[in-house]
Structures are given as structure tokens and as C-alpha cells.
Scaffold this active site. Structure first.
Site, PDB file in Angstrom:
ATOM      1  N   GLU A  25      -5.491  -1.202   8.537  1.00  0.00           N
ATOM      2  CA  GLU A  25      -5.258  -1.006   9.974  1.00  0.00           C
ATOM      3  C   GLU A  25      -4.290   0.165  10.197  1.00  0.00           C
ATOM      4  OE1 GLU A  25      -7.202  -3.939   8.995  1.00  0.00           O
ATOM      5  OE2 GLU A  25      -5.176  -4.741   8.922  1.00  0.00           O
ATOM      6  N   ASN A  75      -9.828   0.678  -2.634  1.00  0.00           N
ATOM      7  CA  ASN A  75      -9.567  -0.547  -1.880  1.00  0.00           C
ATOM      8  C   ASN A  75     -10.866  -1.056  -1.274  1.00  0.00           C
ATOM      9  OD1 ASN A  75      -7.518  -2.391  -0.639  1.00  0.00           O
ATOM     10  ND2 ASN A  75      -8.476  -1.633   1.218  1.00  0.00           N
ATOM     11  N   GLU A  76     -11.292  -2.223  -1.691  1.00  0.00           N
ATOM     12  CA  GLU A  76     -12.500  -2.845  -1.131  1.00  0.00           C
ATOM     13  C   GLU A  76     -13.655  -1.855  -1.105  1.00  0.00           C
ATOM     14  OE1 GLU A  76     -11.085  -4.146   2.665  1.00  0.00           O
ATOM     15  OE2 GLU A  76      -9.928  -5.791   1.811  1.00  0.00           O
ATOM     16  N   GLU A  91      -5.952 -11.047  -1.124  1.00  0.00           N
ATOM     17  CA  GLU A  91      -5.677 -10.994   0.312  1.00  0.00           C
ATOM     18  C   GLU A  91      -5.947 -12.375   0.913  1.00  0.00           C
ATOM     19  OE1 GLU A  91      -7.166  -7.883   2.771  1.00  0.00           O
ATOM     20  OE2 GLU A  91      -6.243  -6.301   1.575  1.00  0.00           O
ATOM     21  N   TYR A 141       0.848  -1.187   0.000  1.00  0.00           N
ATOM     22  CA  TYR A 141       0.000   0.000   0.000  1.00  0.00           C
ATOM     23  C   TYR A 141       0.888   1.242   0.000  1.00  0.00           C
ATOM     24  CZ  TYR A 141      -4.333  -2.389   1.593  1.00  0.00           C
ATOM     25  OH  TYR A 141      -5.451  -3.153   1.716  1.00  0.00           O
ATOM     26  N   TYR A 149       0.830  -9.766  13.006  1.00  0.00           N
ATOM     27  CA  TYR A 149      -0.164 -10.407  12.155  1.00  0.00           C
ATOM     28  C   TYR A 149      -0.065 -11.935  12.147  1.00  0.00           C
ATOM     29  CZ  TYR A 149      -3.860  -9.512   8.744  1.00  0.00           C
ATOM     30  OH  TYR A 149      -5.075  -9.394   8.105  1.00  0.00           O
TER      31      TYR A 149
END
Ligand code: NAG
Ligand code: NAG
Ligand code: NAG
Ligand code: NAG
Ligand code: NAG
Ligand code: NAG
Ligand code: NAG
Length: 648
Positions: free
Chosen positions: A123, A181-182, A256, A77, A321
């Protein structure tokens, strides 16, 4: 040392020699449902890495480990707010040097899937959107709102021309570029906005760039009718039916594929078993699909960069993560298991795998009290106080991150416990309250909207408000910080505030707090009506000398906070992040070697907001070689993304 002898797969040289060859190309083969690279069948096996979460010094190490796992691409990103801190001021230096990151990818033989937003979720604070967009109070983000679009156009006119020479067809590593994005899961459903972005991207990048979109299980995704954009869907499993529905032809992609999952303060650390990851990855690769492993390395939300979910649930400093490479870039069992799966489908490079970086336990370090926030406003508030009848938000004060102090006096005697409340739940996000310098309680967004206080009329009321990170997902990303509505004392609305915008990062960096001798006793409050465990927000300092008789120092380390409660830590003036061991799950913070010096003592500064251990026991922080990110002390009801409630 990097690719020699490891069989670099790609050649991106810009030398005139290559001009005689066919120009590089990257396209979609709709007949065969695949990508074509230089006219030949191609599928990517990619991993996510966010350069903004890793110190520049370690970019090469992490990328090389990804390459050695058999990946042929990485996905990143571009967080807009990381590069344009104030309108028109751009920062692409040091840890923000995106071009250097892309050059490293190219030199290592890794292709790049670029996700430049403008919104990225991730996030990350406000999903990557700059907080200054909120200067227009009613702005509709991620839509055709003219002020939003104007800012997007300006930013993209800076970013995209810079990216153009890194496109594959121009000799660079970028094969595909994501638009937004989404978006499918966002309420605005504004397809004029998406069409505007597609036009904008093409105008800067050219018509031969492969653009794609990813839609979550969306409210409006199937309506997107732009055929020039490859539509992908996020699928947590290997189920691609949904993508086939949205896009009957074209390459199968899972952009993803989750190797782990995110954390929130006060919840258990997320763990996704290696067996489950390996099984799904195998299914995806067997299908011939393209895949991106999100995350391959998560890294760290340094400083104030973490985002939050809503109902308000901020993410911790670590973005580990449970990914195949740890936050510190260490190789895990998951890494090797994933590599073994990839090996079944494509050649994994031979050569030497870079080892995990060594960690050093520098041990305990004594801290001493410097000063409280309230008694050093003269240096902390560079812009000086603002008088206002009712509270102002961060953005009204031109402050984006950190802390603001709101001060007023008690209008009446409160001899009996009297509720100090935020009836509209407008403390964004935590408020550390003291009366005449004595800490009396903490208000917390969505959790604690009222505390009882006592005090005489005229007593000073200090409310230090912390921005815990802006909401990064869903409907409530217009996340204003500070006191966004009035506080009441009993039935009365508090008025006549003096508001101090605080430049804590600048002041810490300048070392200005170190000369301060504290006048105030920060020991436990003594009045029986008040909690005895709180102290007013206070700075502590200490120095760490790195032994010079041990070779290869400095090395990475982790800092932990025995019996400290919650706060922010700076090392040599660099904001490392938030600590909150009293809530968890994160207990230690990753400290990369690049922050440490062997030449002069390292300066550690803490801003402890709640409870310091110094009056009761040892007053130390400790440097250890073992991370702890899975210890939940206070368990708070977990947040689920599906159940979003209106909390503003
Ligand atoms: C078509 O796609 C398959 C995988 O789905 C691949 O194995 C094959 O090489 C491709 N054929 C051409 C001509 O690109
Ligand atoms: C405040 O004090 C009142 C009266 O003592 C009590 O009923 C109430 O529960 C207290 N509220 C809080 C938030 O402690
Ligand atoms: C506080 O209350 C006053 C009076 O009702 C109102 O005018 C003002 O907008 C409120 N301020 C905030 C920040 O909510
Ligand atoms: C606020 O300040 C104004 C003007 O200084 C004064 O008249 C008023 O009484 C004050 N109100 C409170 C609640 O202190
Ligand atoms: C620590 O602070 C002192 C005093 O400001 C400064 O001289 C020294 O260079 C700092 N150390 C490092 C490693 O930055
Ligand atoms: C932390 O507090 C506990 C309980 O008060 C005490 O036993 C322990 O020694 C303290 N640890 C340190 C490192 O100060
Ligand atoms: C935390 O992680 C460590 C290392 O993986 C593990 O040994 C330990 O059991 C975990 N603790 C909890 C509470 O899950």
C-alpha cells in the site's frame, strides 16, 4: 532503559570474546521442517513494522512494545523509492536511516525478516518502485526488461552490501531475506527475472543467506523452480495446505497473518475483530508454525507515500490497519489479547511495558488565507512553465509527486453548459478546474470524466491535477500521473497548454507563501450554472503556540479540519499528509510530537483544494487528543482486489 533486566534473548555482540564461540548460523532444517538458529530448533513469532511509516523518534518505543508482546522478530519492507528519490541519489538519513533501525532491533533482541523488494506492494506508492522508472514509457516493471534490471542492479548494489553486516551469520539481526514480493500473482510470470534476483542477492549477501519468496494465490507460483529459495505462501487463515503443495518440506510459515486490513478513501474503515485474530493465531502457533503478524503497527502514510488499488482507489494517510498497536503506537485490547496467546507458547519478557504516549488537545487555531495556487505560480513553479501543444505527464516534466497546473484558454464561446471531458479517462487522478479563477468542478479518475463549464472564448482554463498515489498492486503499476490523455471541450481537443510543474513542498518549507496577500476573492462562485460550493485551490496559514506553563509538551496530537473538504497539510514545513474529511473514513491526521516546537510558533499550512469554510463560518483547524479514522461521509462502492478491471 531498554533490555536490562528483561532477559534479552539474543546476543549479537561483535566483541572479540565471541570469536571463540561457534559462528552464529541461521539455516533451514528440512528433516524436521523447521528453522535452525545456531544449530538449534527455532521458530519465529514476528510482527510487521515499516520504519518508513513511523518517525525515527518513535522506532525504539514501537519496537520495545513489540518485544514486550513476546515477539522474537520483526518484518520490514525496504521501499526503494523512499531511498532513491532520483536515479543515483541515495538517502539513508533521519527517518530513512535503515541501519539505525536494524541496530535498534538488534539491541532490543529482535531478529529481522527483511523484505527488500525491489517491489514491495505494501500500500505504498507504486509498490516501492521509483516513479522515475517510468521515464522509459513502455518499461515492463518486475521483469527482465533490461532497463528495469539495470536500475534494480544498481540499487541492490547500494542496498545489499549495506545489509550484509546485519545478517545473522555476520553478527546482525537479519535471519531471512525475501526475494521480490508475491510474484506469483503478477501477470509477467518472468522466472528469468526471479532467477536474476536470486543470483544478485546471493552475490551481495553470500551463499549462506536464507532467501525466501512469498506467493499470493498465484497465476504462476508453482512454476518457480529455484530450490535454493524457501517458498512461502500468504495464507489469511491457518490453512497451510497450499504451502505444502508448493514446498513439500521446510518450515511452515505464515508470513502475512493479517491482524487487520487496509482502508481506501470513501470506504468504511476496516476492522478485524480481536476474537478472530486470536483464534487463528492460536491455531497457527499450535501447529508449530512460524508466523508474522501483518501489521503489528501500521503507522502513517506521511506526505504523498500512500499507494492505490485499481480500479483507482487510493489509500488514506493513516495506515492504522486496525493493528494491535494503533497508528500512534498506542496499546490496544488486541495487543494484550495477542500477548496472552503468545504467552501460551513461549516466554513473554517481564519488565515494564512502555505506556501509550500522551496526546494533547491544543485546541482550535485560526487560519487565514495566504494565496491561491493560480496567483502564485511565479513562486510555486521553480522550473517555470512549459508550452506544449498537448498535455505532458508528471514524468515528462520530471515531477514525481504532488500537483501540476495545466493552463490554456477556451478556444470558443461556451455560453451554454459545455462538457469538459477526459474521454480516455486520463485524469490521473483528480483535476480541480476553474475558469477565469472561478472554480467550476472536479474531474476524478474512474469516477467523473466530464463536467459542464461555461465561459467566453479566451477565458483562462486552469486544471490543477493531483497525484493521489500510484497503484501499488496488480497489472497497472505503470501508473502515469497528470493529464495522460487529451481533454476535450465539446467536440474539440484542447491544445496550446502552458504547464506548470509545482514545487509546493520546497516553497512551503521555505515559508515563501506567508508573505503573500491574496488579491482574489475565493468566495463561492456566483454564476448560476456553476456549483456554488467550490473554491479554487488555495493556501491557508496559521500558527500554533504551545503553552510553556504545561510540563512535558510538546506531545502527540491529531489535527482535524472542521468543514474543510480536501487537501494537504504541512506543519513547520513537513508534509503531514492528505486530509479528506468530506469523503472519509479518515477525519483526523496523526501529528507526532517530533514535528512540533515549544520554542517558536508552529506554522501550519493547508492547501485546500475544494471548499474552505472561511467565507461561511469558522476558519479554524483543531488539535484534539482523539483520533477519528472510521467516519465514512461519502460511501463509494468498495474495491475488491480479486476483481481487477482494466481502467487505463
Ligand atoms: C522439530 O520440530 C518440532 C516442532 O515442529 C520441535 O518441537 C522440535 O524441537 C524439533 N526437533 C529438533 C531436533 O529440532
Ligand atoms: C451537461 O449539460 C447538458 C445540457 O444541459 C446535460 O444534458 C448534461 O447532463 C450535463 N452533463 C453533466 C456532466 O453535468
Ligand atoms: C492528443 O491528441 C493528439 C491528436 O490526436 C495526439 O497526437 C496526442 O498524442 C494526444 N496527446 C495525448 C497526451 O494523448
Ligand atoms: C495554438 O497555437 C498555435 C501557434 O501559436 C496557433 O496557430 C493555433 O491557432 C493555436 N491553437 C489553438 C486551438 O489555440
Ligand atoms: C515558522 O515560520 C517562521 C517564519 O518563516 C519561522 O521564523 C519560524 O521558525 C517557523 N517556526 C517553526 C517552529 O519552524
Ligand atoms: C460547520 O458547518 C456547519 C453547517 O454549516 C455549522 O453548523 C458548524 O458550526 C460548522 N463548524 C465549524 C467548526 O465551523
Ligand atoms: C469509530 O471508532 C470508535 C472508537 O473505536 C467507536 O467508538 C465508534 O463507534 C466508531 N464509529 C463508527 C461509525 O464505526
Amino acid at each position: 532503559m531498554i533490555v536490562s533486566g528483561t532477559g534479552a534473548l539474543f546476543c549479537f555482540t561483535l566483541f572479540p570474546l565471541t570469536l571463540s564461540l561457534a559462528a552464529p548460523s541461521f539455516t533451514v532444517d528440512y528433516k524436521n521442517n523447521s528453522f535452525l538458529k545456531d544449530g538449534e530448533y527455532f521458530r519465529y513469532v514476528s510482527g510487521s513494522i515499516h520504519y518508513s511509516r513511523i518517525p525515527r523518534l518513535y522506532w525504539k518505543d514501537r519496537l520495545l512494545k513489540m518485544y514486550m508482546a513476546g515477539l522474537n522478530a520483526v518484518q520490514t519492507y525496504v521501499p526503494w523509492n523512499f531511498h532513491e528519490p532520483v536515479p543515483g541519489l541515495y538517502d539513508f538519513s533521519g527517518d530513512r536511516d535503515l541501519e539505525y533501525f536494524l541496530q535498534l532491533c538488534r539491541d532490543l533482541g529482535l531478529l529481522v525478516i527483511l523484505r527488500p523488494g525491489p517491489y514491495i506492494c505494501a500500500e505504498w506508492d507504486m509498490g516501492g518502485l521509483p516513479a522515475w522508472l517510468l521515464k522509459k514509457k513502455d518499461i515492463v516493471l518486475r521483469s527482465s526488461d533490461p532497463d528495469y534490471l539495470a536500475a534494480v542492479d544498481k540499487w541492490m548494489a547500494k542496498l545489499l552490501p549495506m545489509m550484509k553486516r546485519y545478517l545473522y551469520q555476520n553478527g546482525g539481526p537479519i535471519i531471512t531475506v525475501q526475494v521480490e514480493n508475491e510474484y506469483g500473482s503478477y501477470f509477467a510470470c518472468d522466472f528469468d527475472y526471479l532467477r536474476h534476483l536470486v543470483k544478485l542477492f546471493r552475490s551481495h549477501l553470500g551463499n549462506d543467506v536464507v532467501l525466501f519468496s512469498t506467493d499470493g494465490a498465484g497465476v504462476c507460483s508453482s512454476e518457480n523452480d529455484d530450490d535454493s529459495v524457501v517458498k512461502l505462501r500468504d495464507t489469511r487463515t491457518a490453512a497451510f495446505e497450499a504451502q505444502r503443495h508448493a514446498e513439500p518440506r521446510g518450515p511452515l510459515v505464515n508470513s502475512e497473518f493479517y491482524t487487520g486490513w487496509l482502508d481506501h478513501w470513501g470506504e468504511h474503515h476496516s476492522v478485524v475483530p480481536t476474537e478472530a485474530v486470536v483464534k487463528s493465531l492460536n491455531e497457527i502457533l499450535e501447529l508449530g508454525a512460524n508466523v508474522n503478524l501483518y501489521m503489528f503497527i501500521g503507522g502513517t502514510n506521511f506526505a504523498y507515500w500512500n499507494g492505490a488499488n485499481s480500479p483507482f482507489a487510493p489509500q488514506p494517510t493513516s495506515y492504522d490497519y486496525d493493528a494491535p498497536l494503533t497508528e500512534a503506537g498506542d496499546l490496544t485490547q488486541k495487543y494484550f489479547a495477542i500477548r496472552d496467546v503468545i504467552k501460551k507458547y513461549k516466554k513473554v519478557p517481564d519488565g515494564i511495558l512502555p505506556p501509550s504516549t500522551p496526546k494533547f488537545a491544543y485546541g482550535a487555531m485560526k487560519m487565514k488565507k495566504l494565496t491561491t495556487v493560480s496567483e502564485s505560480l511565479d513562486i510555486l513553479s521553480i522550473s517555470g512553465p512549459v508550452k506544449t501543444l498537448y498535455p505532458l505527464t508528471f514524468i515528462e516534466l520530471n515531477q514525481h509527486f504532488g500537483f501540476v497546473l495545466y493552463q490554456t484558454s477556451l478556444p470558443v464561446d461556451c455560453l451554454n453548459p459545455t462538457p469538459l471531458s477526459s474521454p480516455l479517462n486520463g485524469v490521473h487522478d483528480r483535476a480541480y478546474v476553474s475558469v477565469d479563477g472561478v472554480a467550476v468542478g472536479v474531474l476524478e479518475r474512474d469516477r467523473v470524466i466530464s463536467i459542464n463549464i461555461t465561459g467566453k472564448a479566451g477565458s483562462r482554463l486552469d486544471v490543477l491535477v493531483e497525484n493521489m498515489g500510484r497503484v501499488n498492486y496488480g497489472k497497472y503499476i505503470n501508473d502515469f500521473k497528470g493529464l495522460v490523455s487529451n481533454l476535450t471541450l465539446g467536440a474539440e481537443t484542447l491544445r496550446n497548454w502552458t504547464v506548470f510543474s509545482l514545487s509546493i513542498d520546497e516553497v512551503v518549507k521555505e515559508g515563501l507563501l506567508w508573505g503573500r496577500v491574496s488579491l482574489q476573492d475565493t468566495g463561492p462562485a456566483h454564476s448560476p450554472a456553476q456549483p456554488t460550493f467550490l473554491s479554487p485551490p488555495t493556501f491557508y496559514g496559521g500558527t500554533l503556540e504551545i503553552p510553556d506553563h504545561i510540563p512535558d509538551l510538546p506531545q502527540d496530537t491529531y489535527i482535524q479540519f472542521p468543514n474543510w473538504s480536501k487537501g494537504q497539510v504541512w506543519i513547520n514545513g513537513v508534509n503531514v499528509g492528505r486530509y479528506w474529511p468530506s469523503r472519509g473514513p479518515q477525519v483526523t491526521l496523526f501529528v507526532p510530537a517530533s514535528l512540533l516546537s515549544t520554542k517558536s510558533p508552529n506554522n501550519i499550512t493547508l492547501l485546500e483544494l475544494e471548499v474552505c469554510p472561511c467565507t461561511r463560518g469558522q476558519c479554524v483547524v483543531e488539535f484534539t487528543h482523539t483520533p477519528v479514522i472510521n467516519s465514512t461521509v461519502t460511501h463509494i462502492k468498495p474495491y475488491t482486489r480479486e476483481k481487477t478491471l482494466n481502467t487505463r
